[in-house]
Design a protein around this motif. Sequence first.
Motif, PDB file in Angstrom:
ATOM      1  N   GLY A   1       0.800  -1.222   0.000  1.00 42.37           N
ATOM      2  CA  GLY A   1       0.000   0.000   0.000  1.00 42.37           C
ATOM      3  C   GLY A   1       0.828   1.265   0.000  1.00 42.37           C
ATOM      4  O   GLY A   1       2.000   1.276  -0.395  1.00 42.37           O
ATOM      5  N   PHE A   2       0.206   2.342   0.452  1.00 41.59           N
ATOM      6  CA  PHE A   2       0.872   3.643   0.514  1.00 41.59           C
ATOM      7  C   PHE A   2       1.800   3.713   1.715  1.00 41.59           C
ATOM      8  O   PHE A   2       1.540   3.083   2.750  1.00 41.59           O
ATOM      9  N   ASP A   3       2.860   4.463   1.588  1.00 37.15           N
ATOM     10  CA  ASP A   3       3.817   4.664   2.685  1.00 37.15           C
ATOM     11  C   ASP A   3       3.173   5.584   3.721  1.00 37.15           C
ATOM     12  O   ASP A   3       2.962   6.773   3.473  1.00 37.15           O
ATOM     13  N   GLU A   4       2.901   5.048   4.902  1.00 34.31           N
ATOM     14  CA  GLU A   4       2.171   5.799   5.922  1.00 34.31           C
ATOM     15  C   GLU A   4       3.045   6.794   6.682  1.00 34.31           C
ATOM     16  O   GLU A   4       2.552   7.502   7.562  1.00 34.31           O
ATOM     17  N   SER A   5       4.322   6.876   6.337  1.00 32.88           N
ATOM     18  CA  SER A   5       5.171   7.898   6.961  1.00 32.88           C
ATOM     19  C   SER A   5       4.832   9.293   6.449  1.00 32.88           C
ATOM     20  O   SER A   5       5.191  10.291   7.071  1.00 32.88           O
ATOM     21  N   TYR A   6       4.121   9.361   5.312  1.00 30.53           N
ATOM     22  CA  TYR A   6       3.649  10.649   4.807  1.00 30.53           C
ATOM     23  C   TYR A   6       2.358  10.990   5.541  1.00 30.53           C
ATOM     24  O   TYR A   6       1.305  10.408   5.275  1.00 30.53           O
ATOM     25  N   ARG A   7       2.431  11.938   6.456  1.00 28.96           N
ATOM     26  CA  ARG A   7       1.305  12.239   7.344  1.00 28.96           C
ATOM     27  C   ARG A   7       0.390  13.335   6.812  1.00 28.96           C
ATOM     28  O   ARG A   7      -0.650  13.609   7.393  1.00 28.96           O
ATOM     29  N   ARG A   8       0.787  13.980   5.733  1.00 28.84           N
ATOM     30  CA  ARG A   8      -0.044  15.018   5.121  1.00 28.84           C
ATOM     31  C   ARG A   8      -0.335  14.636   3.671  1.00 28.84           C
ATOM     32  O   ARG A   8       0.310  13.738   3.134  1.00 28.84           O
ATOM     33  N   PRO A   9      -1.300  15.335   3.029  1.00 29.33           N
ATOM     34  CA  PRO A   9      -1.489  15.103   1.593  1.00 29.33           C
ATOM     35  C   PRO A   9      -0.188  15.467   0.874  1.00 29.33           C
ATOM     36  O   PRO A   9       0.172  16.625   0.784  1.00 29.33           O
ATOM     37  N   CYS A  10       0.516  14.489   0.393  1.00 33.29           N
ATOM     38  CA  CYS A  10       1.898  14.719   0.001  1.00 33.29           C
ATOM     39  C   CYS A  10       2.204  13.946  -1.284  1.00 33.29           C
ATOM     40  O   CYS A  10       1.481  14.068  -2.266  1.00 33.29           O
ATOM     41  N   ILE A  11       3.259  13.149  -1.269  1.00 34.42           N
ATOM     42  CA  ILE A  11       3.676  12.412  -2.458  1.00 34.42           C
ATOM     43  C   ILE A  11       3.569  10.903  -2.229  1.00 34.42           C
ATOM     44  O   ILE A  11       4.286  10.135  -2.859  1.00 34.42           O
ATOM     45  N   GLU A  12       2.662  10.498  -1.333  1.00 35.95           N
ATOM     46  CA  GLU A  12       2.516   9.070  -1.076  1.00 35.95           C
ATOM     47  C   GLU A  12       2.108   8.308  -2.329  1.00 35.95           C
ATOM     48  O   GLU A  12       2.471   7.140  -2.513  1.00 35.95           O
ATOM     49  N   ASP A  13       1.377   8.972  -3.238  1.00 38.19           N
ATOM     50  CA  ASP A  13       0.978   8.317  -4.482  1.00 38.19           C
ATOM     51  C   ASP A  13       2.160   8.181  -5.444  1.00 38.19           C
ATOM     52  O   ASP A  13       2.339   7.143  -6.087  1.00 38.19           O
TER      53      ASP A  13
END
Length: 340
Positions: free
Chosen positions: A171-183
């Motif tokens: 899945g997505f990397d949950e270390s990105y806590r804001r709307p960021c570049i997880e996609d």
Amino acid sequence: MLNLSSPNLPISIIIPVYKGGQAFYDCLASLKNSRLSPAQVIVVVDGDDPHSYQIAEAFGAKVLQLKTNQGPAVARNRGAEIATGDILFFTDADVTIHEDTLEKIAQVFESNPRVAALIGSYDDQPGASNFLSQYKNLFHHYNHQIGSEEASTFWGACGAIRRDIFSKMGGFDESYRRPCIEDIELGYRLKAAGYQIRLCKDIYVKHLKRWTPYSLLRADFFYRALPWTELIHRDRNFVNDLNLQWSSRLSVIFIYLLLIVLPASVWIPPLLFLVGLLIIGLIVLNWPVYQFFLKKRGFIFTLAILPWHWFYYFYSGLAFVIGTVKHKLKRNRSILPTKA
């Protein structure tokens, strides 16, 4: 109520939301007009937001409530965990789909077994009417329309992926806590693992977000450009795609040269000739962009976007320098010998 039925490859829609308001209502309402109904609509309310919860329930969606606001990466992953569809379609709470969006997504996956994931595009009719929203969302549309169909990134506002592959990738990397570049980060991992991501330029969604100078700079600089630079260095992925075309890189150089030469021309008038050349160079390098805006919104609008477009190159270049320095400092700290 949403009319739910399953296509040959059932699609689960996953929507993270936090204080979605009218845009979120419009997002769910647009699903009712879809020619192909999803198997599930999963809404993940990312924190204390009873109004969004009530809207989702009223539309018949399956609703998950997170106790605290943890960001879209966590919310999307929690939604994916309860999804039953073969295809996971991620979209945002300020986005509406077209009537054929799901239908075209299903067709791509059914006819192309090798496609692991796909992304679509914002349409060319942004929901918010103010100048900055029109510019920002149209520019996003343009970049996707000229991008390579063999995509190098994923996109959470209009992105679909096979559920088994999403699970396999963690899945997505949950270390990105804001709307960021997880996609984007997920897209890089998919490509590194040998999976195919398709950019489908005829699959559209409409963005309803109203951009302001503050929200645009915060999103572009802090939530996208800075972390994306560090991700590029981490994965050594300088792919010439979407926002990384050579014309964009040269434009950044021209902008910084212009910032040096223009003030100097006050004391050295012959430098005005170089100023003119740099301005002409910027227009030539970006002429396809300006032709696009001329066609869509006319001469006055195109003239008005020039300062914003050139400012975009300024802060993108600045973010790349800062992000590069941060990356090198982190790397140097990681290789320093530890004391015995």
